[in-house]
Design a protein around this motif. Sequence first.
Motif, PDB file in Angstrom:
ATOM      1  N   VAL A 184      -4.021   0.802   0.681  1.00 24.84           N
ATOM      2  CA  VAL A 184      -4.615  -0.478   1.060  1.00 24.84           C
ATOM      3  C   VAL A 184      -6.036  -0.238   1.543  1.00 24.84           C
ATOM      4  O   VAL A 184      -6.267   0.655   2.373  1.00 24.84           O
TER       5      VAL A 184
ATOM      6  N   ASP B 163     -10.097  -4.116   3.589  1.00 27.68           N
ATOM      7  CA  ASP B 163      -9.963  -5.573   3.591  1.00 27.68           C
ATOM      8  C   ASP B 163      -8.510  -6.024   3.415  1.00 27.68           C
ATOM      9  O   ASP B 163      -8.242  -7.223   3.287  1.00 27.68           O
TER      10      ASP B 163
ATOM     11  N   ASN C  48      -6.504  -5.186   0.819  1.00 32.03           N
ATOM     12  CA  ASN C  48      -6.146  -5.359  -0.580  1.00 32.03           C
ATOM     13  C   ASN C  48      -5.453  -4.109  -1.100  1.00 32.03           C
ATOM     14  O   ASN C  48      -5.935  -2.994  -0.891  1.00 32.03           O
TER      15      ASN C  48
ATOM     16  N   GLN D  72      -4.482  -1.270  -3.506  1.00 30.73           N
ATOM     17  CA  GLN D  72      -5.172  -0.566  -4.581  1.00 30.73           C
ATOM     18  C   GLN D  72      -4.133   0.159  -5.432  1.00 30.73           C
ATOM     19  O   GLN D  72      -3.501   1.109  -4.960  1.00 30.73           O
TER      20      GLN D  72
ATOM     21  N   GLU E 167       2.742  -5.277  -1.905  1.00 32.62           N
ATOM     22  CA  GLU E 167       2.315  -6.151  -0.808  1.00 32.62           C
ATOM     23  C   GLU E 167       3.422  -6.371   0.226  1.00 32.62           C
ATOM     24  O   GLU E 167       3.134  -6.340   1.435  1.00 32.62           O
TER      25      GLU E 167
ATOM     26  N   ILE F  89      -1.343  -4.985   5.911  1.00 31.82           N
ATOM     27  CA  ILE F  89      -1.916  -6.213   5.353  1.00 31.82           C
ATOM     28  C   ILE F  89      -1.865  -7.297   6.428  1.00 31.82           C
ATOM     29  O   ILE F  89      -0.800  -7.568   6.988  1.00 31.82           O
TER      30      ILE F  89
ATOM     31  N   ARG G  56      -2.806 -10.751   6.336  1.00 32.07           N
ATOM     32  CA  ARG G  56      -3.090 -12.072   5.779  1.00 32.07           C
ATOM     33  C   ARG G  56      -1.789 -12.855   5.712  1.00 32.07           C
ATOM     34  O   ARG G  56      -0.988 -12.669   4.790  1.00 32.07           O
TER      35      ARG G  56
END
Length: 513
Positions: free
Chosen positions: A113, A116, A118, A120, A441, A450, A452
């Motif tokens: 990760v 940000d 995201n 990878q 995720e 993560i 978000r």
Amino acid sequence: MTIDTAFEPQSQAARNVERRDQFHEADVVVVGAGVFGCAVAYALANQGRSVILLERWMHEPNRIVGELLQPGGVRALKKLGLEKCLEGIDAIPCHGYHVLYHSDEVIFPYPVVDDDGNVQPISNVAKASASGESDKLIQRRRPEGRSFHHGRFIMQLRKACGAHPNISIFETEVTETITGQDSDQVLGVATVTTDKDTRAKKPDCFFGQLTIIADGYASKFRKQYLPTAPVVRSKFYALELRDCPFSPQYYGHVVIGKAMPVLLYQIGTHETRALIDVPANLPAASLAAGGVRGYITNTVVPVLPPAVRPSVLAALADGRIPRSMPNSYLPPTPQTKHAGVLVLGDAYNMRHPLTGGGMTVAFNDAALLAELLHPDIVPSLGDTGAIRAAMAVFHVRRKKLTSIVNVLAQALYSLFAAEDRHLRALQAGCFRYFEMGITDEPVGMLGGLIRRPLVLAYHFFSVAFVAIWVNGVSVCGGSLLGLWKLPVAVVDAVLILWTACVVFLPTCWRELR
């Protein structure tokens, strides 16, 4: 006249030590030398704050949770400067999760990760790597968690605090907070100290501009300062397995079958922790059915992998009821009402330990709190208005991580401990979702990597629609002859989606409000 600039800081440090050790005064008084208490004491001390750390019992604790630190927690530990506390305690790397669902299984490692948040893909990482880098080296880019004996880790944290020049540790039992005569502002705490030789108890007091209470899940001060109380749906009963063979190594194992969820993870070279969830008033664990030991022997052992069963039976051979801990849920509330005091750590916010997110939340909270209370922002911790403003920001900013960890823990427990048909449909859909390879995720969120919350909402309701599809195929039988059952599948679809909303949305609301 020449001024020795090196003398003043040293003199101030000496005066702070004298204030702490002789007069029991400091900038901060921290109650509880556990995970959060040690972390926040160390973080504030690193900023030059004078800190008193109080702990009722300084012996090595012997707890059965707080043994798995997710990769997001490892990162926070490094940010706090406490990463060396993972050394010398026989800590075991954790690469991800291994889920056994009846006779099927799926393995998903923690993803790479970026900063940000995201994910990878390994293929992209490989392209971005130097030419000729092997797959093995690429895999090393994956983040790792750590699992260990809780007590050993706590003693390392306390050792780090004890060696810090800005921290003084006292072994004493806090009995109450001290407030001013003309206001409710907390000025410090009253304690009782037991003389180690005579066992006589002596009253004492410790004063600080700010008092941080971190006295754990069974906090004696929570009711006084917080409007909410923990909700307990079940307990984890713990076994320590010796030399238990379980593949794949270095993964957290979740066993889902006819029994309630079972967690297995290695905590030392020769030790594996088994946590068996037992809901309140479970008929299979009643006294008439043989109690908890009977439930483990008759219901849990048969659903475990054959290689694990002998180790579990050996751990039960002592004839005692396994140790237990309540699985509590306590949503967070703003800390802006009471002057001079903050209640944090497990005393403030808890989630089901199924996903092992507690320490990750604690270390991230400690790092965030230290950032918001930095001397450049809040020069004096006695500034009540500045503390309240900082805590209002704290309550909002922490949600990027904690709302994900907390909602995931509660929602996954509801699915994995499913007791009705529609929850079991969601459970089946969740496993099918993992089988489809959609794991990066979800496990990134489990690992605290993560931040978000919308990603969590997307995956949770994606699982719900996969569950509707899996259930529809099962009801209709996958053939034209099954079309006459389509109305049943449609009704089920509505009820499954409704159940998903009931599981997810109330907890999400409590976390994000």
